[in-house]
Design a protein around this motif. Sequence first.
Motif, short mmCIF file in Angstrom:
data_model
loop_
_atom_site.label_atom_id
_atom_site.label_comp_id
_atom_site.label_asym_id
_atom_site.label_seq_id
_atom_site.Cartn_x
_atom_site.Cartn_y
_atom_site.Cartn_z
N GLN A 111 0.85 -1.18 0.00
CA GLN A 111 0.00 0.00 0.00
C GLN A 111 0.89 1.23 0.00
OE1 GLN A 111 -3.37 0.51 0.09
NE2 GLN A 111 -4.02 -1.62 0.16
N LYS A 169 7.06 6.68 -8.36
CA LYS A 169 7.21 5.34 -7.81
C LYS A 169 7.11 4.29 -8.90
CE LYS A 169 4.38 2.71 -7.71
NZ LYS A 169 3.11 1.98 -7.91
N GLU A 224 -0.87 -4.49 -5.19
CA GLU A 224 -0.28 -3.18 -4.90
C GLU A 224 -1.27 -2.10 -5.24
OE1 GLU A 224 2.10 0.53 -5.88
OE2 GLU A 224 1.05 -0.75 -7.31
N PHE A 225 -1.45 -1.15 -4.31
CA PHE A 225 -2.34 -0.02 -4.55
C PHE A 225 -1.63 1.26 -4.16
CE2 PHE A 225 -5.44 3.17 -3.22
CZ PHE A 225 -6.19 3.27 -4.39
N CYS A 226 -1.70 2.27 -5.04
CA CYS A 226 -1.05 3.55 -4.79
C CYS A 226 -2.11 4.66 -4.76
CB CYS A 226 -0.02 3.84 -5.89
SG CYS A 226 0.83 5.42 -5.69
N LEU A 254 -2.79 8.49 -5.03
CA LEU A 254 -2.18 9.70 -5.58
C LEU A 254 -2.79 10.92 -4.91
CD1 LEU A 254 -2.21 8.66 -9.35
CD2 LEU A 254 -0.29 8.53 -7.76
N SER A 268 2.87 7.13 -10.80
CA SER A 268 2.97 5.75 -10.32
C SER A 268 3.00 4.80 -11.51
CB SER A 268 1.77 5.42 -9.42
OG SER A 268 1.72 4.03 -9.12
N CYS A 286 -2.71 -4.59 -9.51
CA CYS A 286 -2.08 -3.31 -9.21
C CYS A 286 -3.05 -2.21 -9.63
CB CYS A 286 -0.77 -3.14 -9.98
SG CYS A 286 0.60 -4.11 -9.33
N ALA A 327 -3.85 2.34 -9.13
CA ALA A 327 -3.52 3.66 -8.59
C ALA A 327 -4.75 4.54 -8.74
CB ALA A 327 -2.33 4.27 -9.32
N LYS A 343 -6.83 8.46 -7.25
CA LYS A 343 -6.90 9.65 -6.42
C LYS A 343 -7.86 9.42 -5.25
CE LYS A 343 -6.17 12.59 -10.46
NZ LYS A 343 -6.74 13.67 -11.31
#
Length: 355
Positions: A237, A246, A267-269, A271, A278, A297, A299, A301
């Motif tokens: 995370q 990243k 995997e999580f991003c 922003l 990302s 995976c 990403a 907001k």
Amino acid sequence: MEKITLNNTPVRTSKSFGINNIKLENVIIPKKINEYQNLKIQNENSNILITEDVENFDITYGVGKDLVEQVKNNSNKKLKIDINGKNEEPVILDFKLDENNKELVENISIIANEGSKADITIKFSQDTKSACYHNGILNIVAKENSNLNINLINLLGDITNNFHTIENNIDYKANVKYTIIDFGGKNSITNYYSNITGKNGKNSVYTAYLGGKDNTLDLNYIAELKGEQSKVKFEVQGALTYNAKKHFKGTIDFKRGCKKAVGSENEFCMLLSEKAKSLALPMLLCSEEDVEGEHSCAAGKIEPKELFYLMSRGINKKDAMKLMVRAKFNKIIEKIKIEELKQEIIDEIDRRLEE
């Protein structure tokens, strides 16, 4: 050094993805490494023998050849940790960089002997606003029926370069679990590799990363499953603010002989800025039948509805963002058993998001 290329993926993908490696410019790798004298060790006991008798060993991948050779040939801190018996009290290695200790190049080898159990925390922090340098290798050998819980905590400064090579060899019914907090470093480059050779060998990695202004993070996680019914799990995370960048590269490789093995990576991003970037590359490789693999995976907001809900309760935007990041990281932070350390990590999230 003007430009270096690091952290190659084990399998090449299209160059257009821009994620096969990381290229860093104007990064100085110091040739002279001064003495380091700011390590505190807590809860050492008779079942955990800590010496400086570290033997050099081959690294399968690593962040980069020159950086690996620097650790092998020019480290200023060597630690061999020999674990016997079942240990409940966590051992803490507290490395701090300051004005008198600006370079840390450490070579750590952990041997979990048959049937042993231990909880080890390795923490890197900084008590100076000057640029520092960290380059380390952590090599773990987990023998039959051993059980290791490793906490790696990176709270270094935002103008410090951080390079870390991690290698694991996991035997029959051995279980190695990592909790990784990766918050520090102008460039924070990690190469993680697990060689799971034993039947029923297990490895899990729970990571929280946070990137701020001008930060670059490159996480290259690789696992090779060779033992029958072996298991690996990557749960990552992250959050990026300002113009942070990243790369996450996760590779799970099912080798011949690993029947009924299970591997998963997620995997999580989050922003937190329009300028944050990302990239992610999850890969599953397979040369064996009757295995189970999954990956994801993403990403995104912050949800405007969630942010509005918190702000409608009288919470300002910056504090609302802190709460949302802490909520995302909470499941990972809660895996750390040391209450003071958990609180320090939470305070660090607030401090870095306040900037």
